[in-house]
Design a protein around this motif. Structure first.
Motif, PDB file in Angstrom:
ATOM      1  N   MET A   1       7.089  -4.042  -4.774  1.00 33.41           N
ATOM      2  CA  MET A   1       7.847  -3.104  -5.581  1.00 33.41           C
ATOM      3  C   MET A   1       6.961  -1.965  -6.079  1.00 33.41           C
ATOM      4  O   MET A   1       7.293  -0.811  -5.935  1.00 33.41           O
ATOM      5  N   HIS A   2       5.792  -2.334  -6.660  1.00 35.83           N
ATOM      6  CA  HIS A   2       4.890  -1.298  -7.151  1.00 35.83           C
ATOM      7  C   HIS A   2       4.315  -0.481  -6.008  1.00 35.83           C
ATOM      8  O   HIS A   2       4.086   0.721  -6.164  1.00 35.83           O
ATOM      9  N   ASP A   3       4.099  -1.133  -4.885  1.00 40.04           N
ATOM     10  CA  ASP A   3       3.535  -0.421  -3.748  1.00 40.04           C
ATOM     11  C   ASP A   3       4.509   0.632  -3.216  1.00 40.04           C
ATOM     12  O   ASP A   3       4.107   1.739  -2.868  1.00 40.04           O
ATOM     13  N   THR A   4       5.795   0.316  -3.169  1.00 45.00           N
ATOM     14  CA  THR A   4       6.777   1.301  -2.690  1.00 45.00           C
ATOM     15  C   THR A   4       6.933   2.446  -3.682  1.00 45.00           C
ATOM     16  O   THR A   4       7.079   3.602  -3.271  1.00 45.00           O
ATOM     17  N   ASN A   5       6.877   2.133  -4.990  1.00 42.88           N
ATOM     18  CA  ASN A   5       6.943   3.190  -6.002  1.00 42.88           C
ATOM     19  C   ASN A   5       5.744   4.127  -5.880  1.00 42.88           C
ATOM     20  O   ASN A   5       5.876   5.353  -5.952  1.00 42.88           O
ATOM     21  N   LEU A   6       4.589   3.532  -5.693  1.00 39.25           N
ATOM     22  CA  LEU A   6       3.370   4.317  -5.561  1.00 39.25           C
ATOM     23  C   LEU A   6       3.406   5.180  -4.306  1.00 39.25           C
ATOM     24  O   LEU A   6       3.053   6.364  -4.339  1.00 39.25           O
ATOM     25  N   LYS A  70      -8.310  -0.566 -10.406  1.00 40.32           N
ATOM     26  CA  LYS A  70      -8.919   0.711 -10.786  1.00 40.32           C
ATOM     27  C   LYS A  70      -7.981   1.845 -10.385  1.00 40.32           C
ATOM     28  O   LYS A  70      -7.353   1.788  -9.324  1.00 40.32           O
ATOM     29  N   PRO A  71      -7.908   2.907 -11.206  1.00 39.53           N
ATOM     30  CA  PRO A  71      -7.021   4.030 -10.883  1.00 39.53           C
ATOM     31  C   PRO A  71      -7.672   5.035  -9.924  1.00 39.53           C
ATOM     32  O   PRO A  71      -7.698   6.228 -10.166  1.00 39.53           O
ATOM     33  N   ASP A  72      -8.208   4.533  -8.818  1.00 44.89           N
ATOM     34  CA  ASP A  72      -8.838   5.397  -7.818  1.00 44.89           C
ATOM     35  C   ASP A  72      -8.557   4.835  -6.426  1.00 44.89           C
ATOM     36  O   ASP A  72      -7.738   3.942  -6.256  1.00 44.89           O
ATOM     37  N   ARG A  73      -9.268   5.342  -5.443  1.00 42.95           N
ATOM     38  CA  ARG A  73      -9.020   4.896  -4.076  1.00 42.95           C
ATOM     39  C   ARG A  73      -9.334   3.415  -3.897  1.00 42.95           C
ATOM     40  O   ARG A  73      -8.667   2.714  -3.140  1.00 42.95           O
ATOM     41  N   GLU A  74     -10.340   2.947  -4.596  1.00 41.00           N
ATOM     42  CA  GLU A  74     -10.696   1.537  -4.502  1.00 41.00           C
ATOM     43  C   GLU A  74      -9.532   0.652  -4.962  1.00 41.00           C
ATOM     44  O   GLU A  74      -9.205  -0.353  -4.323  1.00 41.00           O
ATOM     45  N   GLY A  75      -8.902   1.031  -6.062  1.00 38.10           N
ATOM     46  CA  GLY A  75      -7.736   0.301  -6.553  1.00 38.10           C
ATOM     47  C   GLY A  75      -6.574   0.388  -5.592  1.00 38.10           C
ATOM     48  O   GLY A  75      -5.847  -0.583  -5.359  1.00 38.10           O
ATOM     49  N   LEU A  76      -6.388   1.572  -5.003  1.00 37.52           N
ATOM     50  CA  LEU A  76      -5.322   1.758  -4.019  1.00 37.52           C
ATOM     51  C   LEU A  76      -5.569   0.890  -2.786  1.00 37.52           C
ATOM     52  O   LEU A  76      -4.643   0.273  -2.252  1.00 37.52           O
ATOM     53  N   ARG A  81      -4.278  -3.872   0.577  1.00 34.10           N
ATOM     54  CA  ARG A  81      -4.623  -5.120   1.256  1.00 34.10           C
ATOM     55  C   ARG A  81      -3.553  -6.194   1.049  1.00 34.10           C
ATOM     56  O   ARG A  81      -3.365  -7.059   1.893  1.00 34.10           O
ATOM     57  N   ASN A  82      -2.865  -6.132  -0.065  1.00 37.92           N
ATOM     58  CA  ASN A  82      -1.858  -7.141  -0.392  1.00 37.92           C
ATOM     59  C   ASN A  82      -0.431  -6.632  -0.201  1.00 37.92           C
ATOM     60  O   ASN A  82       0.502  -7.202  -0.752  1.00 37.92           O
ATOM     61  N   SER A  83      -0.265  -5.567   0.575  1.00 41.55           N
ATOM     62  CA  SER A  83       1.053  -4.963   0.729  1.00 41.55           C
ATOM     63  C   SER A  83       1.441  -4.860   2.200  1.00 41.55           C
ATOM     64  O   SER A  83       0.588  -4.651   3.067  1.00 41.55           O
ATOM     65  N   SER A  84       2.737  -4.949   2.450  1.00 39.04           N
ATOM     66  CA  SER A  84       3.223  -4.802   3.825  1.00 39.04           C
ATOM     67  C   SER A  84       3.169  -3.340   4.281  1.00 39.04           C
ATOM     68  O   SER A  84       3.168  -3.057   5.469  1.00 39.04           O
ATOM     69  N   ILE A  85       3.123  -2.408   3.328  1.00 41.17           N
ATOM     70  CA  ILE A  85       3.048  -0.979   3.676  1.00 41.17           C
ATOM     71  C   ILE A  85       1.663  -0.421   3.352  1.00 41.17           C
ATOM     72  O   ILE A  85       1.492   0.771   3.117  1.00 41.17           O
ATOM     73  N   GLY A  86       0.688  -1.312   3.350  1.00 42.05           N
ATOM     74  CA  GLY A  86      -0.670  -0.951   2.949  1.00 42.05           C
ATOM     75  C   GLY A  86      -1.295   0.160   3.760  1.00 42.05           C
ATOM     76  O   GLY A  86      -1.926   1.063   3.213  1.00 42.05           O
ATOM     77  N   GLU A  87      -1.113   0.120   5.070  1.00 41.90           N
ATOM     78  CA  GLU A  87      -1.718   1.146   5.916  1.00 41.90           C
ATOM     79  C   GLU A  87      -1.140   2.521   5.606  1.00 41.90           C
ATOM     80  O   GLU A  87      -1.863   3.517   5.485  1.00 41.90           O
TER      81      GLU A  87
END
Length: 155
Positions: A1-6, A70-76, A81-87
């Motif tokens: 859910m958070h990944d799609t919002n992001l 973290k609110p940067d690329r590392e956090g993203l 890594r834990n998301s189906s839309i990660g790539e």
């Protein structure tokens, strides 16, 4: 859910960031042409876009922080890594980051152009008002000790 919002927030920011880059290039041309009316219009548009992009950037950061990332690329990357839309999340995030870097570079270039024009104008005003030290010798072989600024009407 958070990944799609992001991902949606990142995708939504691509068009405004591209528009900002175009405005920065237009600003550069307007600066060289000293078109003050165009610069005024560009500045108003630029300010609105920057405010909007900053607000959305804070939202993205808040989403990552709420997930203890973290609110940067590392956090993203961690979220990806834990998301189906990660790539796609990383690809779009990197694309937005690259676009914002281009905007930053264009803005810095425009800032240098403004500083150069300010120095040039200040130098021209100093010459016109007689504020610079004499560099020529008079008929006695010396330079004048007293130079007083003169009004522009007498320059």
């Amino acid at each position: 859910m958070h990944d799609t919002n992001l991902l949606q927030l990142i995708t939504d920011d691509m068009a405004p960031a591209q528009h900002l880059l175009e405005l920065l290039h237009a600003e550069s041309l307007a600066l060289h042409g000293r078109d003050l009316f165009l610069l005024e219009d560009i500045l108003a548009q630029k300010q609105a876009l920057v405010i909007m992009l900053e607000q959305r950037g804070r939202k993205r950061s808040q989403i990552l922080v709420s997930l203890n990332l973290k609110p940067d690329r590392e956090g993203l990357a961690e979220l990806a890594r834990n998301s189906s839309i990660g790539e796609e999340l990383l690809t779009q995030g990197d694309a937005l980051s690259a676009l914002m870097s281009e905007c930053r570079a264009a803005n810095e270039h425009n800032g240098l152009s403004i500083k150069l024009q300010q120095v040039t104008t200040a130098n021209q005003m100093r010459i016109l008002t007689g504020g610079e030290a004499p560099t020529l010798y008079d008929n006695r072989g010396s330079t004048s000790r007293f130079t007083k600024p003169r009004p522009l009407s007498q320059a």
